[in-house]
Design a protein around this motif. Structure first.
Motif, PDB file in Angstrom:
ATOM      1  N   HIS A   1       0.859  -1.199   0.000  1.00  0.00           N
ATOM      2  CA  HIS A   1       0.000   0.000   0.000  1.00  0.00           C
ATOM      3  C   HIS A   1       0.889   1.241   0.000  1.00  0.00           C
ATOM      4  O   HIS A   1       2.082   1.167   0.290  1.00  0.00           O
ATOM      5  CB  HIS A   1      -0.955   0.014   1.202  1.00  0.00           C
TER       6      HIS A   1
ATOM      7  N   SER B   1       0.651   3.505   2.071  1.00  0.00           N
ATOM      8  CA  SER B   1       0.782   3.997   3.447  1.00  0.00           C
ATOM      9  C   SER B   1       2.247   4.039   3.892  1.00  0.00           C
ATOM     10  O   SER B   1       2.590   4.736   4.854  1.00  0.00           O
ATOM     11  CB  SER B   1      -0.025   3.119   4.406  1.00  0.00           C
TER      12      SER B   1
ATOM     13  N   ARG C   1       0.105  -6.912  -4.450  1.00  0.00           N
ATOM     14  CA  ARG C   1      -0.341  -7.899  -3.457  1.00  0.00           C
ATOM     15  C   ARG C   1      -0.416  -9.269  -4.100  1.00  0.00           C
ATOM     16  O   ARG C   1      -0.739  -9.386  -5.278  1.00  0.00           O
ATOM     17  CB  ARG C   1      -1.705  -7.519  -2.868  1.00  0.00           C
TER      18      ARG C   1
ATOM     19  N   GLU D   1      -2.392 -11.683  -4.797  1.00  0.00           N
ATOM     20  CA  GLU D   1      -3.843 -11.893  -4.858  1.00  0.00           C
ATOM     21  C   GLU D   1      -4.193 -13.023  -5.818  1.00  0.00           C
ATOM     22  O   GLU D   1      -3.500 -13.213  -6.821  1.00  0.00           O
ATOM     23  CB  GLU D   1      -4.538 -10.633  -5.424  1.00  0.00           C
TER      24      GLU D   1
ATOM     25  N   GLU E   1      -6.407  -6.980  -8.463  1.00  0.00           N
ATOM     26  CA  GLU E   1      -5.207  -7.175  -9.285  1.00  0.00           C
ATOM     27  C   GLU E   1      -4.016  -7.405  -8.373  1.00  0.00           C
ATOM     28  O   GLU E   1      -4.035  -6.987  -7.212  1.00  0.00           O
ATOM     29  CB  GLU E   1      -4.946  -5.908 -10.124  1.00  0.00           C
TER      30      GLU E   1
ATOM     31  N   GLN F   1      -2.834   3.125  -5.713  1.00  0.00           N
ATOM     32  CA  GLN F   1      -3.538   3.786  -4.602  1.00  0.00           C
ATOM     33  C   GLN F   1      -3.144   5.262  -4.579  1.00  0.00           C
ATOM     34  O   GLN F   1      -2.149   5.663  -5.193  1.00  0.00           O
ATOM     35  CB  GLN F   1      -3.122   3.157  -3.260  1.00  0.00           C
TER      36      GLN F   1
ATOM     37  N   TYR G   1      -7.726  -0.827  10.949  1.00  0.00           N
ATOM     38  CA  TYR G   1      -6.390  -0.764  10.338  1.00  0.00           C
ATOM     39  C   TYR G   1      -5.440  -0.475  11.500  1.00  0.00           C
ATOM     40  O   TYR G   1      -5.708   0.466  12.267  1.00  0.00           O
ATOM     41  CB  TYR G   1      -6.283   0.395   9.338  1.00  0.00           C
TER      42      TYR G   1
HETATM   43  C1  FA5 Z   1      -5.102  -0.028   2.681  1.00  0.00           C
HETATM   44  O1  FA5 Z   1      -4.347  -0.365   1.794  1.00  0.00           O
HETATM   45  C2  FA5 Z   1      -4.720   1.060   3.654  1.00  0.00           C
HETATM   46  N1  FA5 Z   1      -3.349   1.362   3.498  1.00  0.00           N
HETATM   47  C3  FA5 Z   1      -5.634   2.265   3.438  1.00  0.00           C
HETATM   48  C4  FA5 Z   1      -5.538   3.275   4.528  1.00  0.00           C
HETATM   49  C5  FA5 Z   1      -4.686   4.343   4.398  1.00  0.00           C
HETATM   50  C6  FA5 Z   1      -6.295   3.116   5.675  1.00  0.00           C
HETATM   51  C7  FA5 Z   1      -4.575   5.290   5.427  1.00  0.00           C
HETATM   52  C8  FA5 Z   1      -6.183   4.032   6.698  1.00  0.00           C
HETATM   53  C9  FA5 Z   1      -5.347   5.119   6.551  1.00  0.00           C
HETATM   54  P1  FA5 Z   1      -7.076  -1.569   1.913  1.00  0.00           P
HETATM   55  O2  FA5 Z   1      -6.323  -2.841   1.917  1.00  0.00           O
HETATM   56  O3  FA5 Z   1      -8.478  -1.605   2.335  1.00  0.00           O
HETATM   57  O4  FA5 Z   1      -6.343  -0.463   2.794  1.00  0.00           O
HETATM   58  O5  FA5 Z   1      -6.954  -0.935   0.451  1.00  0.00           O
HETATM   59  C10 FA5 Z   1      -7.423   0.361   0.158  1.00  0.00           C
HETATM   60  C11 FA5 Z   1      -8.067   0.378  -1.194  1.00  0.00           C
HETATM   61  O6  FA5 Z   1      -7.144  -0.140  -2.164  1.00  0.00           O
HETATM   62  C12 FA5 Z   1      -9.290  -0.534  -1.289  1.00  0.00           C
HETATM   63  O7  FA5 Z   1     -10.450   0.159  -0.896  1.00  0.00           O
HETATM   64  C13 FA5 Z   1      -9.330  -0.868  -2.753  1.00  0.00           C
HETATM   65  O8  FA5 Z   1      -9.986   0.169  -3.449  1.00  0.00           O
HETATM   66  C14 FA5 Z   1      -7.863  -0.858  -3.151  1.00  0.00           C
HETATM   67  N2  FA5 Z   1      -7.336  -2.232  -3.280  1.00  0.00           N
HETATM   68  C15 FA5 Z   1      -6.913  -3.049  -2.291  1.00  0.00           C
HETATM   69  N3  FA5 Z   1      -6.510  -4.234  -2.779  1.00  0.00           N
HETATM   70  C16 FA5 Z   1      -6.654  -4.160  -4.121  1.00  0.00           C
HETATM   71  C17 FA5 Z   1      -6.400  -5.050  -5.225  1.00  0.00           C
HETATM   72  N4  FA5 Z   1      -5.865  -6.247  -5.060  1.00  0.00           N
HETATM   73  N5  FA5 Z   1      -6.696  -4.633  -6.472  1.00  0.00           N
HETATM   74  C18 FA5 Z   1      -7.212  -3.402  -6.658  1.00  0.00           C
HETATM   75  N6  FA5 Z   1      -7.443  -2.504  -5.710  1.00  0.00           N
HETATM   76  C19 FA5 Z   1      -7.198  -2.884  -4.429  1.00  0.00           C
END
Ligand code: FA5
Length: 342
Positions: free
Chosen positions: A173, A175, A199, A201, A208, A213, A253
């Motif tokens: 991510h 982050s 990731r 996945e 994907e 992000q 989180y």
């Molecule tokens: C996170 O990755 C956190 N880092 C987000 C965050 C940042 C939370 C700051 C709090 C503070 P999450 O795993 O839910 O969270 O992913 C965030 C977004 O990334 C998801 O809502 C989705 O839109 C996208 N995402 C996650 N995994 C995938 C994937 N494999 N393919 C496409 N988009 C994805």
């Protein structure tokens, strides 16, 4: 007769250098080599010669003709060159003219388009654009974000590890840019960090292994959850229209407290419920929350003095929703039939 022929050649060679334009050159050539020209006239006399002599003179006549042609050709080339140089001096290029075959020009990838649009929006609100490496240390990606090596939250974001390089991962991510930015710029801070994430996945229409992000972070004195909601609402309305609302629901989180899962009113049905939003009226597009004190500390920011919020938009998902793309895998496929539509 041999003498006459050679004289003919010498005359031509003397005259050809003196002509000053292509028209006079043509006239001169006709005068010597034309149907009623001097060479033809001289050849007529050949008919009266004996066989042996006619052969010898015929050979000389051919040589003379060839020499005249060569001299003519050389002079013609000189005139052509001059003409080209002259017209090049007069020519000009209209750089605004559409390119022939311009329909095959490339275009900006839809993810980049939305990324740039959001960068413009955030910079207009005083945010800076930050960057971080895609091949990231385990520390910035997990540990510094309150996810120690044994924490089960690591399982939620399984990634790709690098053989022979302990402690290095493909970032899961954006982050990871939170700590880097706090350490680099200190507080107060407003930053967004768009970029690729990875990731491990089992891919499907919404997941994907490589996706984008857009991280964001705002740290200052007295920052609260309502500031976060305000900023995220501006983003949602900018992307999907003025009628858009956001809904925040608790989600865990480790790096935020409280943490939320962010949804926006479905732009297709305006909240009534449809196929796209699975009849809920809401679309999930980001994770967010108030930055955990441990994370602030790790970034060198005093949690007793400062507070802040952070969010992570799934940029690829935003693009899918904006353009109605039904399978995420098109976006990284490199398929021109898909990309040409943007
Ligand atoms: C996170 O990755 C956190 N880092 C987000 C965050 C940042 C939370 C700051 C709090 C503070 P999450 O795993 O839910 O969270 O992913 C965030 C977004 O990334 C998801 O809502 C989705 O839109 C996208 N995402 C996650 N995994 C995938 C994937 N494999 N393919 C496409 N988009 C994805």
């Amino acid at each position: 007769m041999k003498k006459d022929l050679e004289q003919l050649k010498d005359d031509f060679l003397a005259l050809v250098d003196k002509v000053t334009d292509r028209e006079s050159l043509e006239t001169l050539r006709n005068e010597f080599l034309g149907r009623k020209g001097k060479l033809k006239a001289a050849m007529k006399e050949m008919a009266q010669l004996a066989d042996e002599e006619r052969k010898a003179i015929g050979k000389i006549a051919n040589e003379v003709k060839e020499a005249i042609e060569v001299a003519y050709g050389g002079q013609e080339e000189t005139f052509k060159k001059l003409q080209r140089e002259e017209s090049m001096g007069k020519e000009w290029i209209d750089v605004t003219q559409p390119v022939i075959g311009g329909e095959s020009r490339g275009s900006i990838h839809p993810v980049t388009q939305v990324q740039q649009e959001l960068e413009d929006l955030f910079t207009s609100m005083g945010f800076i654009i930050a960057d971080g490496p895609e091949l990231e240390s385990d520390y910035y990606n997990f540990t510094a974000l309150n996810i120690p090596p044994t924490h089960p939250a690591r399982d939620m974001q399984d990634t790709f590890y690098v053989e022979g390089a302990d402690g290095v991962v493909m970032r899961t991510h954006t982050s990871s840019v939170q700590i880097r930015s706090m350490r680099r710029y200190g507080a107060p801070l407003r930053m967004v960090a768009p970029g690729r994430c990875f990731r491990n996945e089992a891919t499907d229409v919404r997941h994907e292994h490589t996706f984008h992000q857009l991280e964001g972070m705002m740290i200052d004195k007295g920052i609260s959850l309502s500031h976060m909601k305000g900023v995220l609402e501006i983003v949602a309305r900018h992307l999907y229209g003025e009628e858009t609302h956001i809904r925040l629901r608790p989600k865990f989180y480790p790096f935020v407290e409280p943490g939320v899962n962010g949804e926006v009113t479905c732009f297709l049905c305006k909240g009534d419920g449809c196929r796209l939003c699975k009849k809920t009226g809401w679309l999930e597009v980001f994770g967010a929350g108030m930055v955990h004190p441990n994370v602030l500390r790790e970034g060198g920011v005093d949690p007793d003095e400062y507070s802040g919020f952070a969010f992570g938009f799934g940029l690829t998902r935003l693009v899918m929703l904006k353009y109605g793309i039904d399978d995420i895998r098109h976006l990284e496929s490199g398929d021109l039939r898909f990309l040409k539509q943007f």
